[in-house]
Design an enzyme around this catalytic site. Structure first.
Site, PDB file in Angstrom:
ATOM      1  N   ASN A  67      51.509  51.685  49.869  1.00 16.46           N
ATOM      2  CA  ASN A  67      52.246  51.077  48.754  1.00 16.46           C
ATOM      3  C   ASN A  67      51.902  51.699  47.409  1.00 16.46           C
ATOM      4  O   ASN A  67      52.737  51.714  46.511  1.00 16.46           O
ATOM      5  CB  ASN A  67      51.931  49.576  48.729  1.00 16.46           C
ATOM      6  CG  ASN A  67      52.295  48.941  47.406  1.00 16.46           C
ATOM      7  OD1 ASN A  67      53.465  48.661  47.145  1.00 16.46           O
ATOM      8  ND2 ASN A  67      51.304  48.722  46.546  1.00 16.46           N
TER       9      ASN A  67
ATOM     10  N   ILE B 116      52.651  55.683  41.423  1.00 15.84           N
ATOM     11  CA  ILE B 116      52.654  55.760  39.955  1.00 15.84           C
ATOM     12  C   ILE B 116      53.919  56.475  39.494  1.00 15.84           C
ATOM     13  O   ILE B 116      54.535  57.201  40.259  1.00 15.84           O
ATOM     14  CB  ILE B 116      51.426  56.524  39.404  1.00 15.84           C
ATOM     15  CG1 ILE B 116      51.361  57.965  39.949  1.00 15.84           C
ATOM     16  CG2 ILE B 116      50.133  55.776  39.700  1.00 15.84           C
ATOM     17  CD1 ILE B 116      50.385  58.865  39.209  1.00 15.84           C
TER      18      ILE B 116
ATOM     19  N   TYR C  59      58.932  61.726  40.629  1.00  9.67           N
ATOM     20  CA  TYR C  59      58.886  60.458  41.373  1.00  9.67           C
ATOM     21  C   TYR C  59      59.961  60.442  42.470  1.00  9.67           C
ATOM     22  O   TYR C  59      59.679  60.066  43.615  1.00  9.67           O
ATOM     23  CB  TYR C  59      59.079  59.321  40.382  1.00  9.67           C
ATOM     24  CG  TYR C  59      58.981  57.927  40.942  1.00  9.67           C
ATOM     25  CD1 TYR C  59      57.739  57.370  41.258  1.00  9.67           C
ATOM     26  CD2 TYR C  59      60.120  57.144  41.140  1.00  9.67           C
ATOM     27  CE1 TYR C  59      57.642  56.067  41.755  1.00  9.67           C
ATOM     28  CE2 TYR C  59      60.036  55.852  41.631  1.00  9.67           C
ATOM     29  CZ  TYR C  59      58.789  55.313  41.940  1.00  9.67           C
ATOM     30  OH  TYR C  59      58.702  54.025  42.427  1.00  9.67           O
TER      31      TYR C  59
ATOM     32  N   ARG D  80      47.580  44.600  42.636  1.00  9.60           N
ATOM     33  CA  ARG D  80      48.560  44.194  41.610  1.00  9.60           C
ATOM     34  C   ARG D  80      49.956  44.307  42.196  1.00  9.60           C
ATOM     35  O   ARG D  80      50.168  45.006  43.203  1.00  9.60           O
ATOM     36  CB  ARG D  80      48.491  45.102  40.377  1.00  9.60           C
ATOM     37  CG  ARG D  80      47.196  44.985  39.617  1.00  9.60           C
ATOM     38  CD  ARG D  80      47.283  45.641  38.253  1.00  9.60           C
ATOM     39  NE  ARG D  80      47.242  47.087  38.277  1.00  9.60           N
ATOM     40  CZ  ARG D  80      48.219  47.885  37.825  1.00  9.60           C
ATOM     41  NH1 ARG D  80      49.315  47.363  37.320  1.00  9.60           N
ATOM     42  NH2 ARG D  80      48.084  49.196  37.876  1.00  9.60           N
TER      43      ARG D  80
END
Ligand code: NDP
Length: 241
Positions: A83, A86, A148, A13
């Site tokens: 890559n 989340i 993150y 995706r």
């Protein structure tokens, strides 16, 4: 046409799918991984002919087995694009330890797990391309993204250290730091907030996955051997360092 073997994590995706397609179109033998969305993986493989392997990058044993299977099928991995990523956004005072752990695991530990499996072979063959996908928010920080931002900034240090380790063995390691790119990940952002973000981007729009893919393709090529330990931003001028 190169024929080199490339693995793109989270390649079914969004940005990863565009990277996988770009490598495939340029003669690489490509495989991708995904974690849970089987329907998207099946649709991607049917459309592109690129095999998709269910593999949680955070699981070290699964990475070992998965890389072994891919190597038997395609040959040794020569290009690894870390890559998969989340987000689990929450302000620090509300962030749950399991959200912190999941984000570090998927974005940072997975990169370690997979590099650890492919780098020994790259050292033996004296060729390798490691391309890690960071983020503008690992460079600037962002509200709700302590985990993150820490993971993506961690990838930055990881990439530079690996670049030093691989340099004499023909292995390059580079980080691509996208800004806001039009994928499912960004579509979860509140539309009003997203409009405010777009207003801060000098180019005046979101980036496309294909624009990130072009950068990865450039770093993956045999001719990019003198580029290592670098960060390439693809962010429409949103952050200039
Ligand atoms: P998407 O959410 O659109 O796609 C994520 C992909 O990663 C999916 O294929 C997903 O699999 C896979 N994935 C998630 N966790 C794992 C895991 N543990 N193991 C294996 N695969 C996994 O993300 P984007 O395309 O938007 O983002 C790609 C990368 O770019 C990420 O690292 C992200 O942090 C980074 N990035 C994105 C930006 C953006 O604006 N979109 C900006 C800056 C950086 P499944 O389909 O099974 O869920």
């Amino acid at each position: 046409m190169t024929g080199r073997v490339a693995l793109v994590t989270g390649g079914t995706r969004g940005i990863g799918a565009a990277i996988a397609a770009a490598l495939h179109d340029n003669g690489y033998q490509v495989a991708v991984t995904y974690v849970s969305d089987e329907r998207a993986a099946l649709a991607f493989s049917l459309q592109t002919g690129i095999p998709a392997l269910q593999l949680d990058g955070g699981d070290a044993a699964a990475c070992k087995a998965g890389i072994q299977r891919l190597t038997e099928k395609l040959g040794p991995i020569e290009v690894l694009v870390n890559n998969a990523g989340i987000t689990r956004d929450a302000m620090l005072h509300r962030m749950q330890p399991d959200h912190w752990a999941a984000v570090i695991q998927a974005n940072l530990t997975a990169c370690f797990n997979l590099c650890r499996e492919v780098v020994p072979g790259m050292r033996e063959r004296e060729f390798g391309r490691i391309i890690n996908i960071g983020s503008i928010n690992g460079q600037t920080g962002q509200l709700g993204q302590t985990a993150y931002a820490a993971a993506k900034a961690g990838l930055h240090g990881f990439t530079m250290a690996l670049a030093r380790e691989g340099a004499s063995k023909g292995i390059t390691a580079n980080l691509v730091a996208p800004g806001y790119i039009d994928t499912d990940m960004v579509r979860t952002v509140n539309p009003e907030v997203l409009q405010r973000i777009i207003a801060q981007i000098p180019v005046g729009r979101l980036g496309s996955p294909e624009e990130v893919a072009r950068t990865v393709l450039f770093l993956a090529s045999d001719e990019s051997g003198f580029i290592t330990g670098s960060t390439l931003t693809v962010n429409g001028g949103h952050h200039m360092a």
